[in-house]
Design a protein around this motif. Structure first.
Motif, short mmCIF file in Angstrom:
data_model
loop_
_atom_site.label_atom_id
_atom_site.label_comp_id
_atom_site.label_asym_id
_atom_site.label_seq_id
_atom_site.Cartn_x
_atom_site.Cartn_y
_atom_site.Cartn_z
N SER A 7 -17.80 -5.40 -8.34
CA SER A 7 -17.55 -6.82 -8.11
C SER A 7 -18.59 -7.69 -8.80
N ASP A 8 -18.28 -9.00 -8.90
CA ASP A 8 -19.25 -9.95 -9.44
C ASP A 8 -20.54 -9.94 -8.61
N ARG A 9 -20.38 -9.83 -7.30
CA ARG A 9 -21.54 -9.80 -6.41
C ARG A 9 -22.44 -8.61 -6.74
N LEU A 20 -24.00 -9.23 -16.79
CA LEU A 20 -25.32 -8.68 -17.06
C LEU A 20 -25.88 -9.23 -18.38
N SER A 21 -25.04 -9.26 -19.41
CA SER A 21 -25.48 -9.74 -20.72
C SER A 21 -25.86 -11.22 -20.67
N LYS A 62 -26.32 -8.74 -8.07
CA LYS A 62 -27.36 -7.99 -7.37
C LYS A 62 -28.17 -7.14 -8.36
N LEU A 63 -27.45 -6.54 -9.30
CA LEU A 63 -28.10 -5.71 -10.31
C LEU A 63 -28.98 -6.57 -11.23
#
Length: 349
Positions: free
Chosen positions: A265-267, A311-312, A271-272
């Motif tokens: 998920s986006d969440r 992430l990018s 978090k990552l």
């Protein structure tokens, strides 16, 4: 008797001198084993016959027997089932890229880590592989494909840091000039996060790539996927990773297997981002392989690409692992498990 592949050059030199032989014979033997791919003492022609007889009396050359070969439709991935002298089966994967041939080796027969997305853990760990038994996978595959291996990934069956001493010795031997001279920067070691061993490995100050099987950025979720998370928290793993980076100056790779509806998920992505922000690292997104025993499903293409975008966008260098060998069950432990299951069925009949 000893498996001669477990011996380093210095160890074999010492054995030679201890038995009254000339130490330079050790280098000659190593040349036959690794440069000429001769695995029979009788065919080492520049070794005196009495020395060959002494070697045969004290050593054996443990190259595993090829049981079965699987080849992908694209002919870029080959999976080999090998049988060791004690009858145990392991699997090794060779992947052909434009930049060279990569091999994924096993470090244990089975695995005790219990990760739900990995077939290697089904049935637990049988035993560790010795340094020579790990090396023999590389030797056997090179001969099988008729080409050199240029990159090694310790990411097959087993947890490498659970077999620390043998794995470390394997890396040092395969990296040496008398053996295959594969540079440490071309070797990747993947671990699920055994914190004390990560710190111990950092002290070696090797130039290998350390890959951490993370798969979740919070402990609650990670414990449902990886039992090891009950022993070492994500905070402890991150602290050990920062220690490793400070000691070696090497970037760490974080592996993240995307499972539909679990951690994609986006969440989860945000978090990552929060967890890895400002760390010298790279994230390798892995579309999870389907394993019938766990019910996990691979994330959709849209979810995978969206995870990558998040992430990018936040400055985390991220790639999606190219799927290779999915048509031959090339994920860790899948073929060994299928082979053992079919063998049991045959024995019942």
């Amino acid at each position: 008797m000893y498996n001669i592949l477990d011996f380093s050059l210095d160890e074999l030199k010492k054995w030679m001198t201890d038995t009254g032989e000339s130490s330079f014979r050790a280098k000659q033997v190593m040349d036959w084993l690794y440069k000429n791919q001769i695995w029979d003492f009788d065919n080492m022609k520049n070794i005196p016959q009495n020395t060959r007889q002494l070697l045969k009396k004290n050593f054996y050359i443990s190259i595993p027997q090829l049981v079965k070969t699987y080849e992908s439709e694209r002919k870029d991935t080959f999976k080999y089932l090998y049988k060791y002298d004690d009858g145990n089966i392991i699997e090794t994967v060779v992947m052909k890229y434009n930049r060279g041939n990569s091999i994924c080796v096993s470090t244990q027969v089975g695995c005790n880590m219990g990760c739900r997305f990995c077939a290697s853990t089904i049935g637990g760990m049988v035993r560790n592989l010795s340094s020579g038994e790990i090396l023999a996978q590389v030797l056997a595959c090179q001969k099988q494909i008729g080409e050199k291996i240029s990159n090694i990934v310790l990411m097959g069956s087993g947890e490498p840091l659970d077999n620390y001493d043998n794995v470390l010795k394997f890396i040092k031997i395969v990296n040496s000039q008398y053996c295959l001279n594969i540079g440490q920067r071309h070797i990747t070691l993947s671990t699920c996060g055994i914190v004390p061993k990560i710190k111990k490995l950092a002290e070696e100050k090797m130039q290998i790539t350390l890959a951490i099987s993370l798969h979740a950025a919070e402990d609650t979720l990670r414990t449902t996927m990886m039992p090891i998370a009950n022993k070492y928290s994500i905070d402890e793993i991150m602290e050990s990773c920062r220690y490793y980076i400070n000691k070696t100056g090497r970037r760490i790779s974080f592996e993240y297997a995307l499972v539909q509806g679990v951690n994609d998920s986006d969440r989860c992505a945000l978090k990552l981002v929060h967890l890895l922000k400002e760390m010298l690292c790279h994230v390798n997104l892995i579309p999870v392989n389907k394993i019938k025993e766990n019910g996990f499903k691979q994330s959709s293409k849209n979810n995978i690409e969206n995870f990558l975008r998040i992430l990018s966008k936040h400055g985390i260098e991220t790639t999606i692992r190219k799927e290779m060998g999915s048509d031959i069950d090339a994920a860790c432990g899948q073929l060994r498990r299928s082979y053992l299951d079919s063998k049991k069925n045959r024995e019942r009949v």
